[in-house]
Design a protein around this motif. Sequence first.
Motif, short mmCIF file in Angstrom:
data_model
loop_
_atom_site.label_atom_id
_atom_site.label_comp_id
_atom_site.label_asym_id
_atom_site.label_seq_id
_atom_site.Cartn_x
_atom_site.Cartn_y
_atom_site.Cartn_z
N THR B 106 0.87 -1.18 0.00
CA THR B 106 0.00 0.00 0.00
C THR B 106 0.90 1.23 0.00
N VAL B 107 0.39 2.31 -0.57
CA VAL B 107 1.10 3.57 -0.58
C VAL B 107 0.26 4.58 0.18
N SER B 108 0.87 5.30 1.10
CA SER B 108 0.11 6.29 1.87
C SER B 108 -0.37 7.41 0.94
N PRO B 109 -1.46 8.07 1.29
CA PRO B 109 -2.01 9.12 0.41
C PRO B 109 -0.99 10.20 0.06
N ASP B 110 -0.09 10.51 0.98
CA ASP B 110 0.91 11.55 0.66
C ASP B 110 2.08 11.00 -0.15
N GLY B 111 2.05 9.71 -0.45
CA GLY B 111 3.08 9.12 -1.30
C GLY B 111 4.41 8.93 -0.58
N LEU B 112 4.43 9.07 0.75
CA LEU B 112 5.70 9.03 1.47
C LEU B 112 5.98 7.68 2.13
N VAL B 113 4.94 6.85 2.31
CA VAL B 113 5.14 5.59 3.02
C VAL B 113 4.63 4.43 2.18
N ILE B 156 16.96 5.24 -5.70
CA ILE B 156 16.10 5.30 -4.50
C ILE B 156 16.51 6.47 -3.61
N ALA B 157 16.99 7.54 -4.25
CA ALA B 157 17.46 8.69 -3.48
C ALA B 157 16.44 9.19 -2.44
N PRO B 158 15.14 9.21 -2.73
CA PRO B 158 14.19 9.70 -1.72
C PRO B 158 14.00 8.75 -0.53
N TYR B 159 14.48 7.52 -0.61
CA TYR B 159 14.32 6.56 0.49
C TYR B 159 15.19 6.99 1.66
N VAL B 160 14.56 7.23 2.84
CA VAL B 160 15.35 7.67 3.98
C VAL B 160 15.44 6.63 5.08
N ASP B 166 6.53 -5.98 11.30
CA ASP B 166 6.57 -7.31 11.91
C ASP B 166 7.36 -8.20 10.97
N ARG B 167 7.38 -9.49 11.21
CA ARG B 167 8.28 -10.36 10.46
C ARG B 167 8.13 -10.20 8.95
N LEU B 168 6.88 -10.09 8.49
CA LEU B 168 6.65 -10.06 7.05
C LEU B 168 6.09 -8.73 6.57
N THR B 169 6.20 -7.69 7.38
CA THR B 169 5.71 -6.39 6.95
C THR B 169 6.84 -5.37 7.02
N PHE B 170 7.13 -4.79 5.87
CA PHE B 170 8.21 -3.80 5.78
C PHE B 170 7.64 -2.48 5.31
N ARG B 171 8.16 -1.41 5.93
CA ARG B 171 7.68 -0.09 5.55
C ARG B 171 8.86 0.77 5.10
N ALA B 172 8.71 1.36 3.92
CA ALA B 172 9.76 2.25 3.41
C ALA B 172 9.28 3.69 3.54
N HIS B 173 10.10 4.53 4.18
CA HIS B 173 9.75 5.94 4.34
C HIS B 173 10.55 6.78 3.35
N TYR B 178 7.63 9.87 -4.68
CA TYR B 178 8.48 9.39 -5.76
C TYR B 178 7.78 8.21 -6.43
N ALA B 179 7.00 8.51 -7.46
CA ALA B 179 6.16 7.49 -8.09
C ALA B 179 6.94 6.33 -8.72
N PRO B 180 8.14 6.57 -9.29
CA PRO B 180 8.85 5.44 -9.91
C PRO B 180 9.44 4.44 -8.91
N PHE B 181 9.22 4.67 -7.61
CA PHE B 181 9.84 3.83 -6.58
C PHE B 181 9.59 2.34 -6.84
N LEU B 182 8.31 1.97 -7.06
CA LEU B 182 8.00 0.55 -7.27
C LEU B 182 8.61 0.05 -8.58
N ASN B 183 8.62 0.89 -9.60
CA ASN B 183 9.22 0.48 -10.87
C ASN B 183 10.69 0.13 -10.70
N VAL B 184 11.44 1.01 -10.03
CA VAL B 184 12.87 0.72 -9.92
C VAL B 184 13.10 -0.50 -9.03
N LEU B 185 12.24 -0.68 -8.01
CA LEU B 185 12.41 -1.88 -7.17
C LEU B 185 12.19 -3.15 -7.97
#
Lengths: 310, 562
Positions: B106-113, B156-160, B166-173, B178-185
């Motif tokens: 999921t992507v947060s509404p502000d596109g940051l998380v 991934i320059a905007p990744y801070v 939890d074990r299987l949940t990861f959050r990228a801030h 940065y809309a291309p984030f998922l594409n580059v991943l």
Amino acid sequence: MTLLRTLATRLASGVLVLWIVATLTFGAMHATAGDPAIAILGGPDALPTQAVVEEVRREYGLNDPLPVQYARYLGRLLSGDLGESYRLRTPVTSAILEQLGSTVVLGGIAGVLALAIALGLALVGAGRGPRVGGAITAVEVVITAVPNFVIGVGLMFLLAFQLRLVPVAGEQGWASLVLPVLTLAIPSSIVMAQVLRSELDEVLEQPFILTARARGLGEAGVRVLHALRHAVIPLLTLAGYVFGFLLGGTVITETLFARRGIGRLMVDSALTSDIPMVIGISLFIALSYVLVTLIVDLIAAAVDPRARLA
Amino acid sequence: MRPAAITLALMLTACSAAGAGNPSSDPRPPAAGFDRLSYPRADYAEAKPGMAGGTLVVAAARDNGTLDWQLLADTNSKWLARMTGDSLVYLDEQGAITPWLATAWTVSPDGLVYTFTLRDGVTFADGTPLDAEAVRVNLDRIRNPATRAAMTTAYIAPYVRGEVVDRLTFRAHLSEPYAPFLNVLAQAWFGLISPKQIREAPETIATAPIGSGPFVVTRYVRQQEVVLTRRTDYAWSPPLTGHKGPAYLERIIVRTLPEALSRYTALKAGEVDFLNDAPAQKAAIIRSDPELVFRNRINLGNPVRGITFNVDRAPFNDPRLRLAFAKAIDRNALSRGPGFAEYAPTTAFLSASTPYRDTAVVKPLGYDPAGANRLLDAAGWQARGADGIRVKDGKRLRLAVLTSNANGLDQVLVGIQSEVRKVGIDLAIDLVPVAQQTERRRLGNYEAFGPGYWHTNTPDGLYIVYHGKQRDDGPYRGQNNSRLADPQLDAILAEARRGASPERLAALYRSAQARLAELVPAIPTSENHTLVAYRADVRGLIFDTSHNTPRFETVWLDRRGS
């Protein structure tokens, strides 16, 4: 005592040569290779962030003035440390050693084969009069004029592609050595054969040959037992040239036939501005030249008493 | 990403000669005027299971000296990295994001998380399980300047910060949307590496990277070969591929054969089964050979730009001159010279396989010598010298193009040179060593830059090549070789990068390409292609959706008779 002094002088001049090579390559590479930080990061097609570039600068001391970098480099060199390759990120020494075996095997076999071909050609071809000699010379000139690369491709098409006798490229067993060895050996054998044959031509005119023939010695005996001994000395002085020829030839043969080796490593390093690697290989090559000429001179002195006076 | 250093000659026409023995032939590149090229789903998904076993010998043009794909920017590492590494997400054939190691996000509404749910039961080849911590360790490694990643850090320059929920949940801030984030991943360079190896033995990654992919590196001899052995417990191919379970091939041997001729000869002789970097000059022969198959794919991202102008340098700082230059080039005529009928001509700023590509707005860049002459006349270059080159105020209309031929694309310059001469422009080719080219790029000391392309799997490739912040003297050692810094274009590209609805993105990318067609900072000449060739008994090949390079877990050998 004289021998020791000669050795010491030669070693000292060898060290001088190495220092000059190190300094020239260092200067040349830094003058032409652009920003080493970018080279380290993969050249113009990388997309490093400024933070990564600065990290590299700090790590490699690239912000220091060039004389400081040079002094640091020489210091490391004196302790036998050639530094780390920008591209491979392994020590230069181990990268060279990793590739050395392959080049030594290729160059060694090609050198021996070239010598054998040269001896054969010269012994058979010498003193056969202007017609045969001219024909041989013509063939030799043509082969010498054909670039190594073309010889290699021609052999590849004939032996690997048409006749399917040997593999096209790679390093799978001894059979894959055939093409690169021939590509390397043929041109160098021609150079040696030319020198050897003209020397033999001259020797065969000498009075002591006539004496040998008068004693009833056969033609083969005359050539192998008497003439050849005298013709070998100029060949010996040619050894340094042949060594360089073989080493230079590995650049093309190793790339064409996809072999590992120093020649290919040099090309890849030069193309990617891998400064420590290029300097390291240059030094290594200079060192081998110094050693080879030293050994050749020692042998020459042993074989030919006249050389000792010089 | 850099093109492999192989002797590619540019070939600019479509060709219809499909060999009789070719089990499948790719759709021909679209003719001018077509919009986006879509390859069928069948090219990306397995049709039916294959037979297990056997060794596939693959030849490639170069060895990067390291197998650490996260550090590289090289084009050759894409398919190699896919054998051993898996990414969080995967594209579909239309460019939409689909699951892979992440089953949902999921992507947060502000596109940051970005919150990722990871697939359970995935392990790296050393037995380490895939969990949120593994993802965090990987992204932190890429992000860390000390890792010295040549490209992935910038992607991934905007990744801070990464957060283990939890074990299987990861959050990228992210610091900014940065809309291309998922594409580059989804790209191969972002394949995950065992966190254990990253922490405990990072120095071994270069020679034996441990990923979670279908194959494991069992031997690596630099400049010679990579031997990969399949993982029998592999069961997590991207769902889109339709492949279940381990790879069919027991083993893959990748040999480095730098010479194009050696590669072709080795394939023909049966010493290798598969060529990456298939030589274009042999395409026609391979296509007509019943024993062999040739495949030609258009890469995503930016097409090949034959010329990139330094827009700061007179006289070509005048957009009219740049447009005239573009109009002077008959891209089909280019192909009749050095062309081998494999590379498709294009005038578009995005490649034919990239979403939001627009061919309508770039029509003015098409071949129109009369229009070129009119523009040059109007710009005050009516007079011609004795050699036919235009003159103004005693100066000849000359452009020096800086190139190093590091990517083997320089033949196209010779073609362009003769094309523009017809309208009175003198193109001088300034061939220098690559390091000098790089240095002069940084200093802006050139009138034009030689052929190049930038492959990425998103239209954000436009930002990378044309945004003002991507100049080499800017915050990135960037790829904006035209040194363009157009506020209008920058605003459009930055907004698209922040993300928007598909309709809005379509509008943004259309206006970006329209603006580029006005500015003409560079001249697209042909598509950027992936060429592969293989023996006809190699079956089941599918392509990677991000890179259009081969994927090998579905490949099998049809050698029942032998």
